[in-house]
Motif scaffolding. Structure first.
Motif, PDB file in Angstrom:
ATOM      1  N   ARG A  11       0.910  -1.040   0.191  1.00 12.62           N
ATOM      2  CA  ARG A  11      -0.385  -0.214  -0.252  1.00 12.62           C
ATOM      3  C   ARG A  11       0.649   1.225  -0.054  1.00 12.62           C
ATOM      4  O   ARG A  11       1.451   1.200   0.813  1.00 12.62           O
ATOM      5  CB  ARG A  11      -0.741  -0.234   1.165  1.00 12.62           C
ATOM      6  CG  ARG A  11      -1.630  -1.468   1.794  1.00 12.62           C
ATOM      7  CD  ARG A  11      -1.890  -1.625   0.591  1.00 12.62           C
ATOM      8  NE  ARG A  11      -3.408  -1.118   0.210  1.00 12.62           N
ATOM      9  CZ  ARG A  11      -3.761  -0.846  -0.935  1.00 12.62           C
ATOM     10  NH1 ARG A  11      -3.663  -1.965  -1.481  1.00 12.62           N
ATOM     11  NH2 ARG A  11      -4.897   0.010  -1.306  1.00 12.62           N
ATOM     12  N   HIS A  14      -0.078   6.241   2.318  1.00 14.46           N
ATOM     13  CA  HIS A  14      -1.211   5.999   2.813  1.00 14.46           C
ATOM     14  C   HIS A  14      -0.885   6.664   4.301  1.00 14.46           C
ATOM     15  O   HIS A  14      -1.418   6.012   5.623  1.00 14.46           O
ATOM     16  CB  HIS A  14      -2.195   5.187   2.696  1.00 14.46           C
ATOM     17  CG  HIS A  14      -3.177   5.441   1.221  1.00 14.46           C
ATOM     18  ND1 HIS A  14      -4.322   6.485   1.772  1.00 14.46           N
ATOM     19  CD2 HIS A  14      -3.382   4.883   0.551  1.00 14.46           C
ATOM     20  CE1 HIS A  14      -4.667   6.603   0.301  1.00 14.46           C
ATOM     21  NE2 HIS A  14      -3.565   5.412  -0.132  1.00 14.46           N
ATOM     22  N   GLU A 429      -7.066   7.695  -1.662  1.00 14.31           N
ATOM     23  CA  GLU A 429      -7.304   6.484  -1.526  1.00 14.31           C
ATOM     24  C   GLU A 429      -9.625   6.381  -1.836  1.00 14.31           C
ATOM     25  O   GLU A 429      -9.315   6.950  -1.495  1.00 14.31           O
ATOM     26  CB  GLU A 429      -7.691   5.850  -0.489  1.00 14.31           C
ATOM     27  CG  GLU A 429      -8.361   4.851  -0.081  1.00 14.31           C
ATOM     28  CD  GLU A 429      -7.523   2.997  -0.671  1.00 14.31           C
ATOM     29  OE1 GLU A 429      -6.209   3.568  -0.691  1.00 14.31           O
ATOM     30  OE2 GLU A 429      -8.247   1.967  -0.908  1.00 14.31           O
ATOM     31  N   GLU A 461     -11.757  -0.945  -4.420  1.00 11.62           N
ATOM     32  CA  GLU A 461     -10.447  -0.251  -3.796  1.00 11.62           C
ATOM     33  C   GLU A 461      -9.785   0.162  -5.503  1.00 11.62           C
ATOM     34  O   GLU A 461      -9.129  -0.318  -5.989  1.00 11.62           O
ATOM     35  CB  GLU A 461      -9.065  -0.976  -2.908  1.00 11.62           C
ATOM     36  CG  GLU A 461      -8.448   0.342  -2.925  1.00 11.62           C
ATOM     37  CD  GLU A 461      -7.857  -0.505  -1.685  1.00 11.62           C
ATOM     38  OE1 GLU A 461      -7.179  -0.054  -0.785  1.00 11.62           O
ATOM     39  OE2 GLU A 461      -7.245  -1.828  -1.527  1.00 11.62           O
ATOM     40  N   VAL A 463      -6.530   2.305  -5.888  1.00 12.99           N
ATOM     41  CA  VAL A 463      -5.248   3.067  -4.847  1.00 12.99           C
ATOM     42  C   VAL A 463      -5.227   4.104  -5.196  1.00 12.99           C
ATOM     43  O   VAL A 463      -5.029   4.196  -6.995  1.00 12.99           O
ATOM     44  CB  VAL A 463      -4.364   2.232  -4.994  1.00 12.99           C
ATOM     45  CG1 VAL A 463      -4.799   0.849  -3.791  1.00 12.99           C
ATOM     46  CG2 VAL A 463      -3.273   1.399  -5.788  1.00 12.99           C
TER      47      VAL A 463
END
Length: 507
Positions: A11, A14, A429, A461, A463
């Motif tokens: 990820r 974030h 996001e 999702e 990203v």
């Protein structure tokens, strides 16, 4: 969205700060500025000082326990071929922080709402009264219903009035939910508690072979990662989230689990859990504290082809999943919370300690749950949907969708088969939700879907800087007046304009 990877793996952008291990709880976390541009931060003035608090995570073992509250099952009234469910959206109070009273909203109660059970093929009528003192709608998230009955912004109804949508349930077995969807107030109303689960039942072999006794071996788990100040005032917009002295409590079925592990005694050896992430923006990843497997049986839009062993289930805002546990020993479920917006929750919680007391021996899980025919998209109509940002406004295809006239509109026809490229031109996001029909994933950031990602979805999702390709077919319903929506299900992004309309007309 669901993943079988470790939560947080891969990820970017974030500022994740998760703690792992049995019994680790987060009491307060002042999260990083994950979802806002530099211009917006500069405009926030004193908000810069909050950046220094990012990462100050206070963690401790759970000090309390309480029994899991299972939402009431709303009984419908059947007359002829129609079952009527009665709901009232009302205001109230509840404890979001222990010992602190918050002003809240709920359906038929002060906070959250009862679970509805619909049966595939039946006709339902919903009499929904608005007692909020402001306009609202009720959207049946994930349901395949006519646009006029979908609960989008076009059908907002005023305080003191009753909206009565009716339709035939065309969905197969799955977990849906209901929540507000009026323009500019969705985050406020949902954060304050307007949310409830819908269970769709059918007569398939898979359904008859799986646990289905509500509250006994079929258990809803509704997660909310919220924001509140010390006086209990719930925050839902940018200025609220940038204020000082906030806590980001995690709630499970309306109970704060920051320092409390809820308990559930399983009287059946095999138990089914339906998980909903009703958070406005944060991501919830569910896992076992012992690192064991979960048998996932469904995604947003119904059964997988077969039960699939996963180590974790990652749900962006608005997403759902189902799994079963065969319980011979005690199991503790953990929730890993990841900040999805400008600030939010972060940490790992022991949320549910399950005691095994069943003496029955369940049959083997069915080898097949569903048949999912993968689309051949070679002849599909292609579109690109671009998610963007303009200052603190969010856009789809360059339009800020804060009014029906200002938002971009996608037009298609009944029977159309389409493949959409959802391109995230921001580093934020996003949680892409499509009303009306389910979709299949064709690719995620250039990679072919595998495992549970081969199921059906309505929320997935995207990203920062990422791209997903999805395929769908528009069936059953057309209208030249009422529209469906497509939008980011981070509720603040939706209210800030990341929403477009979808018009499905006769071919």
């Amino acid at each position: 969205m669901t993943h079988t990877t470790e939560p947080g793996a891969g990820r970017g952008g974030h500022g994740e700060n998760t703690r792992k291990g049995k019994g680790v709880h987060r009491r307060r976390f002042l999260g990083g500025m994950a979802g806002v541009g530099l211009g917006a931060v500069a405009g926030a003035g004193a908000a810069f000082s909050l950046l220094t608090e990012a990462g100050r995570s206070k963690a401790s073992a759970a000090t309390n326990s309480a029994t899991l509250t299972v939402p009431d099952l709303l009984e419908g009234t059947t007359s002829g071929s129609t079952t009527t469910f009665t709901l009232e959206a009302r205001t109230g109070t509840a404890e979001v922080l222990p010992g602190v009273t918050s002003d809240t909203m709920g359906y038929n109660q002060s906070f959250l709402g009862p679970t509805m059970k619909w049966t595939s093929g039946d006709t339902v009528l919903l009499d929904i009264t608005n007692s909020l003192g402001e306009d609202t709608t009720v959207h049946f998230h994930g349901a395949h219903v006519p646009a006029k009955m979908d609960g989008g912004p076009q059908v907002a109804f005023t305080d003191g009035t009753t909206w009565s949508p009716t339709f035939t349930v065309k969905d197969e077995a799955k977990t849906l939910w209901y929540h507000p969807h009026a323009l500019g107030t969705t985050a406020k109303q949902a954060v304050h508690g307007l949310a409830g689960m819908i269970i769709v039942e059918d007569d398939s072999t898979a359904s008859s072979d799986l646990p289905s006794t509500y509250g006994t071996d079929d258990i809803p788990l509704i997660f909310q990662s919220l924001a509140t100040d010390s006086a209990g005032a719930l925050k839902y917009d940018l200025s609220g989230y940038l204020s000082s002295g906030l806590s980001f409590p995690l709630l499970l079925n309306g109970t704060n689990v920051d320092d409390t592990t809820l308990t559930f005694t399983a009287t059946r050896t095999r138990t089914r859990f339906r998980v909903l992430n009703a958070s406005p923006s944060d991501i919830i990843t569910l896992q076992r504290s012992d690192g064991g497997k979960l048998n996932q049986i469904a995604t947003d839009q119904g059964y997988l082809t077969a039960a699939t062993e996963v180590t974790s289930i990652r749900l962006v805002a608005g997403a759902r999943a189902e799994f079963v546990l065969d319980l011979s020993d005690a199991v503790t479920l953990q929730a890993v919370v990841t900040t999805g917006w400008v600030r939010g929750g972060s940490g790992t919680y022991d949320v549910l300690a399950i005691t095994a007391s069943g003496t029955d021996t369940p049959a083997d899980l069915p080898s097949s749950l569903n048949t999912i025919d993968r689309y051949d998209t070679s002849g599909f109509t292609a579109r690109t949907i671009t998610l963007g940002q303009s200052g603190t406004s969010m856009t789809i295809d360059g339009s800020v969708g804060t009014s029906m006239s200002s938002m971009a509109m996608i037009s298609t026809t009944l029977g159309s088969k389409e493949i959409w490229t959802i391109k995230n031109n921001t580093q934020l996001e996003h949680s892409f939700h499509l009303h009306d029909v389910p979709y299949q994933l064709v690719s995620v950031n250039g990679a072919d879907p595998t495992g549970v990602d081969l199921g059906w979805f309505d929320t997935y999702e995207v990203v920062g800087g990422g791209t997903i390709k999805i395929a769908m077919e528009f069936t059953d319903f057309s209208d030249d007046t009422y529209m469906y929506m497509l939008h980011c299900h981070l509720l603040q992004h939706e209210d800030e304009g990341m929403m477009a309309s979808l018009m499905v007309t006769e071919s």
